[in-house]
Design a protein around this motif. Structure first.
Motif, PDB file in Angstrom:
ATOM      1  N   MET A 172       0.979  -1.310  -0.100  1.00  0.00           N
ATOM      2  CA  MET A 172       0.007   0.007  -0.021  1.00  0.00           C
ATOM      3  C   MET A 172       1.044   1.089   0.038  1.00  0.00           C
ATOM      4  O   MET A 172       1.727   1.486   0.811  1.00  0.00           O
ATOM      5  CB  MET A 172      -0.835  -0.030   1.208  1.00  0.00           C
ATOM      6  CG  MET A 172      -2.047   0.851   1.174  1.00  0.00           C
ATOM      7  SD  MET A 172      -3.118   0.694   2.589  1.00  0.00           S
ATOM      8  CE  MET A 172      -4.291   1.877   2.340  1.00  0.00           C
ATOM      9  N   THR A 195       0.711  -3.470   7.252  1.00  0.00           N
ATOM     10  CA  THR A 195      -0.102  -2.290   6.786  1.00  0.00           C
ATOM     11  C   THR A 195      -1.053  -1.650   7.555  1.00  0.00           C
ATOM     12  O   THR A 195      -1.164  -0.591   7.765  1.00  0.00           O
ATOM     13  CB  THR A 195      -0.572  -2.905   5.197  1.00  0.00           C
ATOM     14  OG1 THR A 195       0.086  -3.553   4.511  1.00  0.00           O
ATOM     15  CG2 THR A 195      -1.431  -1.569   4.684  1.00  0.00           C
ATOM     16  N   MET A 234     -10.254  -6.203   5.423  1.00  0.00           N
ATOM     17  CA  MET A 234      -8.936  -5.897   4.811  1.00  0.00           C
ATOM     18  C   MET A 234      -8.130  -7.025   4.940  1.00  0.00           C
ATOM     19  O   MET A 234      -7.450  -7.295   4.025  1.00  0.00           O
ATOM     20  CB  MET A 234      -8.443  -4.720   5.373  1.00  0.00           C
ATOM     21  CG  MET A 234      -8.979  -3.464   4.858  1.00  0.00           C
ATOM     22  SD  MET A 234      -8.547  -1.809   5.276  1.00  0.00           S
ATOM     23  CE  MET A 234      -6.977  -1.804   4.845  1.00  0.00           C
ATOM     24  N   LYS A 235      -8.160  -7.327   6.062  1.00  0.00           N
ATOM     25  CA  LYS A 235      -7.021  -8.616   6.520  1.00  0.00           C
ATOM     26  C   LYS A 235      -7.586  -9.949   5.648  1.00  0.00           C
ATOM     27  O   LYS A 235      -6.671 -10.466   4.900  1.00  0.00           O
ATOM     28  CB  LYS A 235      -6.879  -9.052   7.819  1.00  0.00           C
ATOM     29  CG  LYS A 235      -6.045  -8.284   8.695  1.00  0.00           C
ATOM     30  CD  LYS A 235      -6.138  -8.573   9.986  1.00  0.00           C
ATOM     31  CE  LYS A 235      -5.248  -9.834  10.444  1.00  0.00           C
ATOM     32  NZ  LYS A 235      -5.029  -9.984  11.956  1.00  0.00           N
ATOM     33  N   ALA A 236      -8.736 -10.160   5.468  1.00  0.00           N
ATOM     34  CA  ALA A 236      -9.288 -11.366   4.523  1.00  0.00           C
ATOM     35  C   ALA A 236      -8.706 -10.903   3.172  1.00  0.00           C
ATOM     36  O   ALA A 236      -8.445 -11.968   2.415  1.00  0.00           O
ATOM     37  CB  ALA A 236     -10.564 -11.398   4.674  1.00  0.00           C
ATOM     38  N   ILE A 237      -9.069  -9.890   2.583  1.00  0.00           N
ATOM     39  CA  ILE A 237      -8.702  -9.616   1.406  1.00  0.00           C
ATOM     40  C   ILE A 237      -7.083  -9.678   0.968  1.00  0.00           C
ATOM     41  O   ILE A 237      -6.749 -10.297  -0.008  1.00  0.00           O
ATOM     42  CB  ILE A 237      -9.201  -8.012   0.785  1.00  0.00           C
ATOM     43  CG1 ILE A 237     -10.633  -8.180   0.811  1.00  0.00           C
ATOM     44  CG2 ILE A 237      -8.446  -7.862  -0.465  1.00  0.00           C
ATOM     45  CD1 ILE A 237     -11.199  -7.018   0.507  1.00  0.00           C
ATOM     46  N   GLY A 238      -6.250  -9.397   2.090  1.00  0.00           N
ATOM     47  CA  GLY A 238      -5.083  -9.661   1.900  1.00  0.00           C
ATOM     48  C   GLY A 238      -3.873  -8.386   2.517  1.00  0.00           C
ATOM     49  O   GLY A 238      -2.994  -8.149   1.938  1.00  0.00           O
ATOM     50  N   ALA A 239      -4.642  -7.402   3.377  1.00  0.00           N
ATOM     51  CA  ALA A 239      -3.692  -6.564   3.864  1.00  0.00           C
ATOM     52  C   ALA A 239      -2.860  -7.086   5.143  1.00  0.00           C
ATOM     53  O   ALA A 239      -3.294  -7.859   5.902  1.00  0.00           O
ATOM     54  CB  ALA A 239      -4.593  -5.611   4.501  1.00  0.00           C
ATOM     55  N   THR A 240      -1.569  -6.818   4.954  1.00  0.00           N
ATOM     56  CA  THR A 240      -0.720  -7.585   5.803  1.00  0.00           C
ATOM     57  C   THR A 240      -0.638  -6.705   7.271  1.00  0.00           C
ATOM     58  O   THR A 240      -1.272  -5.683   7.281  1.00  0.00           O
ATOM     59  CB  THR A 240       0.872  -7.459   5.418  1.00  0.00           C
ATOM     60  OG1 THR A 240       1.027  -5.989   5.258  1.00  0.00           O
ATOM     61  CG2 THR A 240       1.152  -7.948   4.304  1.00  0.00           C
ATOM     62  N   PRO A 241      -0.469  -7.507   8.231  1.00  0.00           N
ATOM     63  CA  PRO A 241      -0.450  -6.869   9.563  1.00  0.00           C
ATOM     64  C   PRO A 241       0.280  -5.554   9.730  1.00  0.00           C
ATOM     65  O   PRO A 241       0.016  -4.596  10.280  1.00  0.00           O
ATOM     66  CB  PRO A 241       0.361  -7.883  10.475  1.00  0.00           C
ATOM     67  CG  PRO A 241       0.062  -9.208   9.787  1.00  0.00           C
ATOM     68  CD  PRO A 241       0.121  -9.032   8.430  1.00  0.00           C
TER      69      PRO A 241
END
Ligand SMILES: Nc1ncnc2c1ncn2[C@@H]1O[C@H](COP(=O)(O)OP(=O)(O)OP(=O)(O)O)[C@@H](O)[C@H]1O
Ligand SMILES: [Mg+2]
Lengths: 234, 437
Positions: free
Chosen positions: B1, B341, B332-339
């Protein structure tokens, strides 16, 4: 596309001292080939969602082994898992899971933002995707201002935006009426045939199972290969 | 991001809870302003003290004294031999003070000095030049206003100080004294001695006028005469008062000037080794600085407590923000945001709150500081009927204080935002998707 080997899972319930272990999945083996639509069926509480959540990386199992698209994912760290999900997996949920404070456009755009795609490119791709699901007119609507069917289309657009080879769906038609359901199923079929996207779909009903190439059934945590329904078209 | 997207994201999140965010910013603003204001008082007092010390003396000046009696020429020679000594200024007090110009008379402090040494020591003239011959003198900036016509008896009686000064000015000489010749009366200051014989006089010519003293309230109406003139007039004065014979060759003040302020310490040590007592601004400043640095540190510490209290507000706000948005975080985490981010987004939010607080707090502190320094003399004058000391400031914010305050505020802010941000990364995806967080 997906290889699950000897996967078991048990929920731990209660505080440390009085911990209760509830086994849900037992030694599951599952293979999903590229371009397949596989339906997972089974009674409520049989462990379908649990299996899908393990494959999605939302929960982790100590035993067994999962490989997706050539990547052994079961050993990945949390942040590597997140990166992998962003690039390789699309999700469709029963309750859509759109962010209510973001417009349809922003929701669809989100994976591109997370990936760090430039603003201009994001705009082009998002608009194209909204057109594909027939929602270009609704781009600035918030989820609360869309019908259930429209919301589900937004969530599909979001799942597709980064062109993942695999889409995981947990009862995607669960909140839709029969007309929207039919539409969604046709769309899934189209995506599978045109773009070769692999689908792993949990479902109760037979309609959904009807578009699947193959059906697997979970009964009390054990997986049984069901009959082949259709040939995979290449 | 990308950072730009995080920024946009955080901005829109902050906008959704404007009141709460602004209240938190307000608390940080107040904490930061309080810290700066409190410390600025310490900085102001320190600055005033240092300025005060330095206004009397030069940084490269060392005053010399001897345990046993006054210093003489032999001592000066010894001091001049020390390395890095630029000049040795020495003065002899001349016990005759009366000078006249026509009907104007002055009673001035007269010292004989070694002119070349004074020049090297850094004596600055406002007008004229250094004396070249025996009867040439240098006068202080305020000499002219002490040179007065005779005033009527009890003239200033019943007048206030201010009035008296104003009235006395009318009798003062108001022309240019440069190149004027004054008559120096060989009269001894000692009131016990009555002269019967005719008073001898010496003609002296003003060739230079010294610079105005650094402080408004300081006056300099002294006179500097040459060594040669001193040698000439002392016999005349000893005729009148034989006691003066004893102090003829002793200096009343000896000051050593080093090439630079850095040499003062070393030179002082050497002078002490030779058995003299020394005093320098550098040594006094050192003690002063230690004392005030501790004082300022104490004030900053107390001020930091206010910042700490404000940071509890930030902690609360951020914890609430995380709780409110845990569903969004889960999605957001499910979609693929890293911790990473997720954490960055929340740290950025608390960072913005802190930045606003620090920015506004600093501006506020500067305004208050300026206001206080502007208003305080007026208030003092109004209510106490007294002028505050010149250059008086109650609050001083040097850039170093700003840097210290900003650093403290930002660190405390980031520290208090850390835990909520870390908590955001631990949001359970499944619980969030099931909406039971
Ligand atoms: N977070 C949890 N903690 C403890 N037990 C759980 C948890 N989630 C699910 N279970 C248990 O695991 C079992 C399987 O649940 P799962 O959600 O996988 O079923 P499912 O097949 O998806 O059912 P449905 O068709 O109703 O969605 C159930 O018995 C359930 O009680
Ligand atoms: Mg389920």
């Amino acid at each position: 596309m997906i290889t699950v080997r000897n996967l078991s899972y048990a929920f731990k319930i209660g505080k440390k001292e009085k911990e209760n272990i509830v086994p849900v999945l037992h030694h599951v083996d599952l293979q999903v080939a590229e371009g397949e639509i596989v339906a997972i069926v089974g009674r409520s509480g049989s462990g379908k969602s649990t299996l899908l959540n393990l494959i999605s990386g939302f929960i982790k199992s100590q035993t067994g082994d999962i490989t997706i698209d050539g990547q052994q994912v079961s050993k990945l760290s949390e942040s590597k898992w997140a990166e992998f999900r962003l690039e390789h997996l699309g999700f469709i949920f029963q309750s859509f899971q759109l962010i209510p404070s973001m417009t349809a456009f922003e929701n669809v755009e989100l994976p591109l933002v997370l990936k760090g795609v430039s603003e201009k490119e994001r705009k082009d791709q998002t608009m194209k995707m909204l057109k594909k699901v027939g929602l270009e007119k609704y781009q600035s609507h918030y989820p609360g201002e869309l019908s259930g069917g429209q919301q589900q289309r937004v969530s599909i657009a979001r799942a597709l935006i980064l062109n993942p080879p695999l889409i995981l769906a947990d009862e995607p038609t669960g909140s839709l009426d029969s007309e929207n359901e039919k539409e969604l199923l046709n769309f899934i079929k189209e995506l599978n045939e045109k773009d070769g996207i692999t689908f792993l779909i949990i479902t109760h009903d037979h309609e959904v199972a009807s578009i699947a190439h193959r059906k697997v059934e979970i009964r009390d945590g054990y997986l049984r290969e069901g009959s082949k329904l259709h040939e995979v078209q290449r | 991001m990308k950072f730009k997207d995080k920024h946009r994201f955080v901005r829109s999140n902050m906008k959704r809870n404007k009141t709460r965010v602004w209240m938190t910013i307000l608390a940080s603003t107040m904490g930061c302003a309080f810290l700066i204001m409190l410390a600025s008082v310490g900085f102001a007092i320190h600055k005033t003290a240092v300025d005060d010390v330095m206004s009397y003396r030069l940084m490269n000046e060392i005053e010399i004294q001897n345990d046993n009696g006054p210093l003489v020429e032999e001592d000066v020679k010894k001091l001049q031999d020390i390395k890095n000594v630029k000049a040795v200024s020495r003065k002899k007090y001349v016990p005759a003070s009366e000078m006249t110009l026509g009907e104007y008379t002055v009673y001035a402090e007269v010292n004989s000095v070694n002119m070349p040494s004074e020049r090297k020591a850094g004596l600055q003239l406002e007008k004229g030049r250094m004396p070249k011959s025996k009867n040439e003198i240098i006068i202080g900036h305020h000499f002219a206003q002490e040179l007065r016509k005779e005033m009527p008896e009890n003239f200033t009686e019943g007048m206030s100080d201010e009035e008296a000064q104003k009235e006395m000015k009318k009798f003062a000489y108001d022309g240019d004294l440069l190149n004027q010749t004054l008559t120096y009366h060989m009269k001894v200051d000692n009131p016990d001695i009555k002269t019967e014989t005719q008073i001898k006089t010496v003609q002296v010519k003003v060739v230079g006028i010294k610079e105005k003293p650094k402080k408004e309230w300081m006056t300099d109406s002294s006179v500097m005469i040459t060594d040669d003139l001193h040698s000439e007039i002392m016999p005349l004065l000893t005729e009148i008062d034989p006691e003066l014979k004893n102090s003829d060759d002793s200096y009343t003040s000896v000051r050593v000037y080093t090439s630079s302020a850095e040499d003062v310490k070393e030179v002082s040590e050497k002078i002490k080794d030779k058995g003299y007592l020394t005093y320098s601004v550098v040594s006094e400043l050192k003690e002063l600085n230690i004392y005030f640095t501790l004082f300022k540190a104490g004030l900053i510490f107390i001020g930091a407590i206010a910042v700490l209290i404000a940071s509890i507000g930030i902690f609360n706000t951020m914890t609430m923000a995380v709780t409110e948005r845990s569903q969004d975080i889960g999605i957001m985490k499910a979609i693929g945001a890293t911790p990473k981010t997720i954490k960055r987004i929340f740290l950025l939010e608390s960072g913005y709150i802190g930045l606003w607080g620090v920015g506004l707090g600093t501006i506020l502190a500067y305004l208050i500081s300026y206001g206080i320094n502007f208003a305080l003399p007026i208030i003092v004058e109004q209510f106490m009927n007294e002028k505050p000391p010149e250059d008086f400031i109650l609050s001083y914010i040097p850039w170093s204080l700003t840097v210290i305050a900003v650093t403290i505020c930002m660190s405390v802010t980031l520290l208090s935002g850390w835990r909520p941000a870390a908590k955001a990364t631990t949001v359970d995806v499944l619980k969030a998707l099931r909406r039971d967080v």
